[in-house]
Scaffold this active site. Structure first.
Site, PDB file in Angstrom:
ATOM      1  N   THR A  25     -11.577 -23.387  24.276  1.00 43.60           N
ATOM      2  CA  THR A  25     -10.523 -23.642  23.297  1.00 43.60           C
ATOM      3  C   THR A  25     -10.178 -22.352  22.568  1.00 43.60           C
ATOM      4  OG1 THR A  25     -11.322 -25.883  23.006  1.00 43.60           O
ATOM      5  CG2 THR A  25      -9.876 -25.055  21.289  1.00 43.60           C
ATOM      6  N   THR A  71     -12.940 -25.984  16.941  1.00 44.12           N
ATOM      7  CA  THR A  71     -13.342 -25.829  18.347  1.00 44.12           C
ATOM      8  C   THR A  71     -14.730 -26.424  18.513  1.00 44.12           C
ATOM      9  OG1 THR A  71     -13.997 -24.221  20.043  1.00 44.12           O
ATOM     10  CG2 THR A  71     -14.045 -23.457  17.769  1.00 44.12           C
ATOM     11  N   GLY A  72     -15.038 -26.861  19.721  1.00 48.44           N
ATOM     12  CA  GLY A  72     -16.351 -27.449  19.971  1.00 48.44           C
ATOM     13  C   GLY A  72     -16.217 -28.758  20.720  1.00 48.44           C
ATOM     14  N   HIS A  73     -17.203 -29.637  20.543  1.00 46.19           N
ATOM     15  CA  HIS A  73     -17.201 -30.906  21.262  1.00 46.19           C
ATOM     16  C   HIS A  73     -16.150 -31.846  20.661  1.00 46.19           C
ATOM     17  CE1 HIS A  73     -19.139 -34.922  22.396  1.00 46.19           C
ATOM     18  NE2 HIS A  73     -18.572 -34.421  23.473  1.00 46.19           N
ATOM     19  N   GLY A  74     -15.084 -32.072  21.406  1.00 46.30           N
ATOM     20  CA  GLY A  74     -13.908 -32.753  20.887  1.00 46.30           C
ATOM     21  C   GLY A  74     -14.147 -34.152  20.370  1.00 46.30           C
ATOM     22  N   ASP A  99     -10.169 -33.278  20.498  1.00 45.77           N
ATOM     23  CA  ASP A  99      -9.641 -33.224  19.131  1.00 45.77           C
ATOM     24  C   ASP A  99      -8.409 -32.343  18.981  1.00 45.77           C
ATOM     25  OD1 ASP A  99     -11.669 -31.048  19.637  1.00 45.77           O
ATOM     26  OD2 ASP A  99     -10.760 -30.328  17.779  1.00 45.77           O
ATOM     27  N   ARG A 131      -8.481 -37.276  29.864  1.00 48.06           N
ATOM     28  CA  ARG A 131      -9.310 -37.111  28.655  1.00 48.06           C
ATOM     29  C   ARG A 131      -8.649 -36.119  27.696  1.00 48.06           C
ATOM     30  NH1 ARG A 131     -11.889 -32.517  25.988  1.00 48.06           N
ATOM     31  NH2 ARG A 131     -13.593 -33.353  24.761  1.00 48.06           N
ATOM     32  N   VAL A 132      -8.591 -36.477  26.437  1.00 44.74           N
ATOM     33  CA  VAL A 132      -8.063 -35.593  25.404  1.00 44.74           C
ATOM     34  C   VAL A 132      -9.098 -35.502  24.287  1.00 44.74           C
ATOM     35  CG1 VAL A 132      -6.225 -35.224  23.709  1.00 44.74           C
ATOM     36  CG2 VAL A 132      -5.679 -36.207  25.940  1.00 44.74           C
TER      37      VAL A 132
END
Lengths: 134, 171
Positions: free
Chosen positions: A1, A52-55, A32, A29-30
């Site tokens: 990201t 940013t990171g695990h959505g 955050d 899949r979407v």
């Protein structure tokens, strides 16, 4: 990201985020990133943020909203960022990072993952890093 | 007059050693591009788009060229942009064959009354806006291919390895 937050000479704040997601994700899949309030926010009255990171984790705790709300009540950008990421780790065991600008141009960045590449520019000076302590 | 500032990130995750230097150089280049806009009369929106275009073009980062691949080996990208003065925003999700998804997100913000377009609708809108479609292969990096080969069929491991906690300890 990837993400960016900017403050221009007229005091206007903007943010943007762009991502390809995660390797091997299910089609459709979407995370955050395109969700206002979860993956980012910008308000001239407060400042701006890109996450940013695990959505899925970021969406569950509405990470950007947490940071902006804390700043709106007077907390400084760095403390607000640290607190929100700690909450995400605690509540959903999710990890990631944020970049934040206050409406006055204060810079903050925080992350709970091993790395986050970042850079910021102000008064003609450039700062950057990829690991804690930089 | 306010002092212009820009900050960028290239993702929070466990950076593979072979792209640490490239990631550092890429974020610096993006911040420079955005700052140049700010100091030459551009708006915050202009600066954000300029910085993100640089990052989307750099295969070190997980956006635009170099995006991770889906389980089916395709590229599906999301992007968003927001104006703090008006609270207007625009976003796209699951777009494909687009070099700069941030450009499409900005068009959604400026040319529609919507905040988010997804999938084929987003691609159709990009075409209407005159944004060129690019071949899938032009967006796929060697790293994206090897990552998919490594993690294919085990999405949980991908997430576990990409977003390790700094405090968790590891090999």
């Amino acid at each position: 990201t990837t993400g960016a937050v900017a403050l221009d000479k007229n005091g206007n704040v903007a943010y943007g985020t762009s991502t390809g997601g995660i390797s091997g994700k299910r089609p459709g899949r979407v995370g955050d990133s395109p969700l206002i309030g979860a993956g980012g926010y910008a308000d001239n009255d407060v400042g701006g943020i890109s996450c940013t990171g695990h959505g899925e984790s970021i969406s569950k705790v509405v990470l950007a909203h947490q940071v902006i709300t804390s700043m709106r009540t007077g907390m400084d950008a760095q403390e607000a960022a640290d607190k929100a990421l700690a909450n995400m780790a605690s509540r959903v065991k999710g990890y990631g990072g944020v970049i934040v600008l206050s409406r006055l141009g204060d810079v903050a960045l925080s992350y709970t993952t091993e790395n986050m590449s970042w850079a910021w520019a102000k008064k003609g000076t450039l700062h950057s890093g990829v690991s804690p302590g930089e | 007059m306010t002092e212009p500032v820009i900050i960028v990130h290239g993702g929070a995750w466990t950076l593979p050693k072979d792209i640490v230097d490239g990631s550092r150089a890429g974020t610096k280049a993006a911040a420079k591009a955005g700052y140049k806009k700010l100091t030459s009369g551009g708006t915050a929106i202009d600066a954000v788009e300029a910085a993100l275009r640089v990052l989307e073009d750099d295969p070190c980062f997980d956006s635009g060229t170099g995006s991770p691949l889906t389980a089916e080996g395709k590229v599906e990208m999301d992007a968003v942009i927001m104006d703090g003065q008006t609270l207007n925003s625009g976003a796209v999700a699951c777009v494909h064959n687009i070099k700069h998804p941030i450009e499409v997100a900005r068009k959604v913000m400026e040319k529609t009354t919507h905040t988010l377009l997804v999938g084929e609708g987003a691609n159709q809108f990009a075409k209407e806006m005159g944004i060129e479609s690019v071949p899938l292969d032009s967006l796929v990096s060697e790293r994206a291919k090897s990552d998919l080969a490594l993690y294919k069929g085990n999405y949980g491991d991908t997430v576990k390895n990409a977003f390790k906690s700094r405090d968790s300890g590891h090999d």
